[in-house]
Write a protein that holds these residues in place. Structure first.
Motif, PDB file in Angstrom:
ATOM      1  N   LEU A   1      32.173 -52.595 -22.021  1.00 14.85           N
ATOM      2  CA  LEU A   1      31.622 -53.071 -22.904  1.00 14.85           C
ATOM      3  C   LEU A   1      30.132 -53.371 -22.744  1.00 14.85           C
ATOM      4  O   LEU A   1      29.036 -53.271 -23.301  1.00 14.85           O
ATOM      5  CB  LEU A   1      32.533 -54.278 -23.538  1.00 14.85           C
ATOM      6  CG  LEU A   1      31.800 -54.859 -24.766  1.00 14.85           C
ATOM      7  CD1 LEU A   1      31.739 -54.212 -25.870  1.00 14.85           C
ATOM      8  CD2 LEU A   1      32.576 -56.215 -24.986  1.00 14.85           C
ATOM      9  N   LEU A   2      29.950 -54.191 -21.649  1.00 14.28           N
ATOM     10  CA  LEU A   2      28.610 -54.742 -21.222  1.00 14.28           C
ATOM     11  C   LEU A   2      27.759 -53.391 -21.050  1.00 14.28           C
ATOM     12  O   LEU A   2      26.604 -53.250 -21.273  1.00 14.28           O
ATOM     13  CB  LEU A   2      28.802 -55.647 -19.957  1.00 14.28           C
ATOM     14  CG  LEU A   2      29.292 -56.945 -20.181  1.00 14.28           C
ATOM     15  CD1 LEU A   2      29.292 -57.659 -19.117  1.00 14.28           C
ATOM     16  CD2 LEU A   2      28.512 -57.907 -21.055  1.00 14.28           C
ATOM     17  N   LYS A   3      28.357 -52.417 -20.214  1.00 14.15           N
ATOM     18  CA  LYS A   3      27.455 -51.273 -19.699  1.00 14.15           C
ATOM     19  C   LYS A   3      27.067 -50.566 -21.058  1.00 14.15           C
ATOM     20  O   LYS A   3      25.732 -49.917 -21.114  1.00 14.15           O
ATOM     21  CB  LYS A   3      28.357 -50.494 -18.639  1.00 14.15           C
ATOM     22  CG  LYS A   3      28.080 -51.129 -17.259  1.00 14.15           C
ATOM     23  CD  LYS A   3      28.955 -50.041 -16.440  1.00 14.15           C
ATOM     24  CE  LYS A   3      29.050 -50.292 -15.191  1.00 14.15           C
ATOM     25  NZ  LYS A   3      30.062 -49.727 -14.303  1.00 14.15           N
ATOM     26  N   ASP A   4      27.949 -50.487 -22.007  1.00 11.89           N
ATOM     27  CA  ASP A   4      27.548 -49.651 -23.216  1.00 11.89           C
ATOM     28  C   ASP A   4      26.596 -50.178 -24.088  1.00 11.89           C
ATOM     29  O   ASP A   4      26.035 -49.812 -24.907  1.00 11.89           O
ATOM     30  CB  ASP A   4      29.117 -49.403 -23.983  1.00 11.89           C
ATOM     31  CG  ASP A   4      29.821 -48.514 -23.317  1.00 11.89           C
ATOM     32  OD1 ASP A   4      29.496 -47.559 -22.365  1.00 11.89           O
ATOM     33  OD2 ASP A   4      31.019 -48.477 -23.930  1.00 11.89           O
ATOM     34  N   ASN A   5      26.499 -51.508 -23.869  1.00 13.87           N
ATOM     35  CA  ASN A   5      25.651 -52.576 -24.715  1.00 13.87           C
ATOM     36  C   ASN A   5      24.306 -52.985 -23.989  1.00 13.87           C
ATOM     37  O   ASN A   5      23.712 -53.966 -24.177  1.00 13.87           O
ATOM     38  CB  ASN A   5      26.127 -53.602 -25.363  1.00 13.87           C
ATOM     39  CG  ASN A   5      27.052 -53.023 -26.542  1.00 13.87           C
ATOM     40  OD1 ASN A   5      26.622 -52.568 -27.280  1.00 13.87           O
ATOM     41  ND2 ASN A   5      28.441 -53.058 -25.795  1.00 13.87           N
ATOM     42  N   ILE A   6      23.886 -52.239 -23.071  1.00 13.44           N
ATOM     43  CA  ILE A   6      22.663 -52.656 -22.010  1.00 13.44           C
ATOM     44  C   ILE A   6      21.414 -52.401 -22.834  1.00 13.44           C
ATOM     45  O   ILE A   6      21.232 -51.522 -23.429  1.00 13.44           O
ATOM     46  CB  ILE A   6      22.849 -51.830 -20.668  1.00 13.44           C
ATOM     47  CG1 ILE A   6      23.787 -52.274 -19.970  1.00 13.44           C
ATOM     48  CG2 ILE A   6      21.348 -52.032 -19.833  1.00 13.44           C
ATOM     49  CD1 ILE A   6      23.953 -51.547 -18.487  1.00 13.44           C
ATOM     50  N   GLU A   7      20.656 -53.429 -22.832  1.00 11.47           N
ATOM     51  CA  GLU A   7      19.447 -53.660 -23.379  1.00 11.47           C
ATOM     52  C   GLU A   7      18.451 -52.772 -22.490  1.00 11.47           C
ATOM     53  O   GLU A   7      17.535 -51.846 -23.081  1.00 11.47           O
ATOM     54  CB  GLU A   7      18.827 -54.904 -23.735  1.00 11.47           C
ATOM     55  CG  GLU A   7      19.320 -55.232 -25.113  1.00 11.47           C
ATOM     56  CD  GLU A   7      18.652 -56.584 -25.581  1.00 11.47           C
ATOM     57  OE1 GLU A   7      17.591 -56.903 -25.180  1.00 11.47           O
ATOM     58  OE2 GLU A   7      19.352 -57.391 -26.158  1.00 11.47           O
ATOM     59  N   GLU A   8      18.478 -53.165 -21.351  1.00 13.24           N
ATOM     60  CA  GLU A   8      17.457 -52.741 -20.204  1.00 13.24           C
ATOM     61  C   GLU A   8      18.070 -52.408 -18.932  1.00 13.24           C
ATOM     62  O   GLU A   8      18.961 -53.151 -18.604  1.00 13.24           O
ATOM     63  CB  GLU A   8      16.434 -54.019 -20.137  1.00 13.24           C
ATOM     64  CG  GLU A   8      15.502 -53.883 -19.112  1.00 13.24           C
ATOM     65  CD  GLU A   8      14.709 -55.039 -18.741  1.00 13.24           C
ATOM     66  OE1 GLU A   8      14.009 -55.119 -17.923  1.00 13.24           O
ATOM     67  OE2 GLU A   8      14.841 -55.874 -19.471  1.00 13.24           O
ATOM     68  N   LYS A   9      18.025 -51.178 -18.147  1.00 14.25           N
ATOM     69  CA  LYS A   9      18.140 -50.983 -17.152  1.00 14.25           C
ATOM     70  C   LYS A   9      17.116 -51.006 -16.339  1.00 14.25           C
ATOM     71  O   LYS A   9      16.137 -50.536 -16.333  1.00 14.25           O
ATOM     72  CB  LYS A   9      18.922 -49.539 -17.109  1.00 14.25           C
ATOM     73  CG  LYS A   9      19.425 -48.919 -15.820  1.00 14.25           C
ATOM     74  CD  LYS A   9      20.202 -47.621 -15.865  1.00 14.25           C
ATOM     75  CE  LYS A   9      20.980 -47.057 -14.641  1.00 14.25           C
ATOM     76  NZ  LYS A   9      21.385 -45.982 -14.866  1.00 14.25           N
TER      77      LYS A   9
END
Length: 72
Positions: free
Chosen positions: A9-17
């Motif tokens: 869930l967190l990875k799918d909603n990353i704002e900035e990598k």
């Protein structure tokens, strides 16, 4: 929700990598940390230094580890 589902869930909603170079400092002690991070590849060492300059290792975060305010 188990840990794997939460990380997805967190990875799918990353704002900035953001990628860091080996041995690059991500945060310094006393800096404000207002984001949550996930180790996608590699590892993060959480350490400090004694007054004599010796490194004190607190944690070694590996792939899928979550870090943030507790990092500091």
């Amino acid at each position: 929700m188990n840990k794997e589902e939460f990380i997805k869930l967190l990875k799918d909603n990353i704002e900035e990598k953001k990628e860091y170079k080996k041995d690059e400092i991500i945060f310094h002690e006393q800096e404000c940390c207002n984001k949550i991070g996930i180790v996608i590849k590699g590892n993060i060492i959480i350490a400090s230094y004694s007054y004599k300059g010796n490194e004190i290792l607190f944690n070694n975060l590996k792939k899928n580890s979550i870090f943030g305010n507790s990092l500091i």
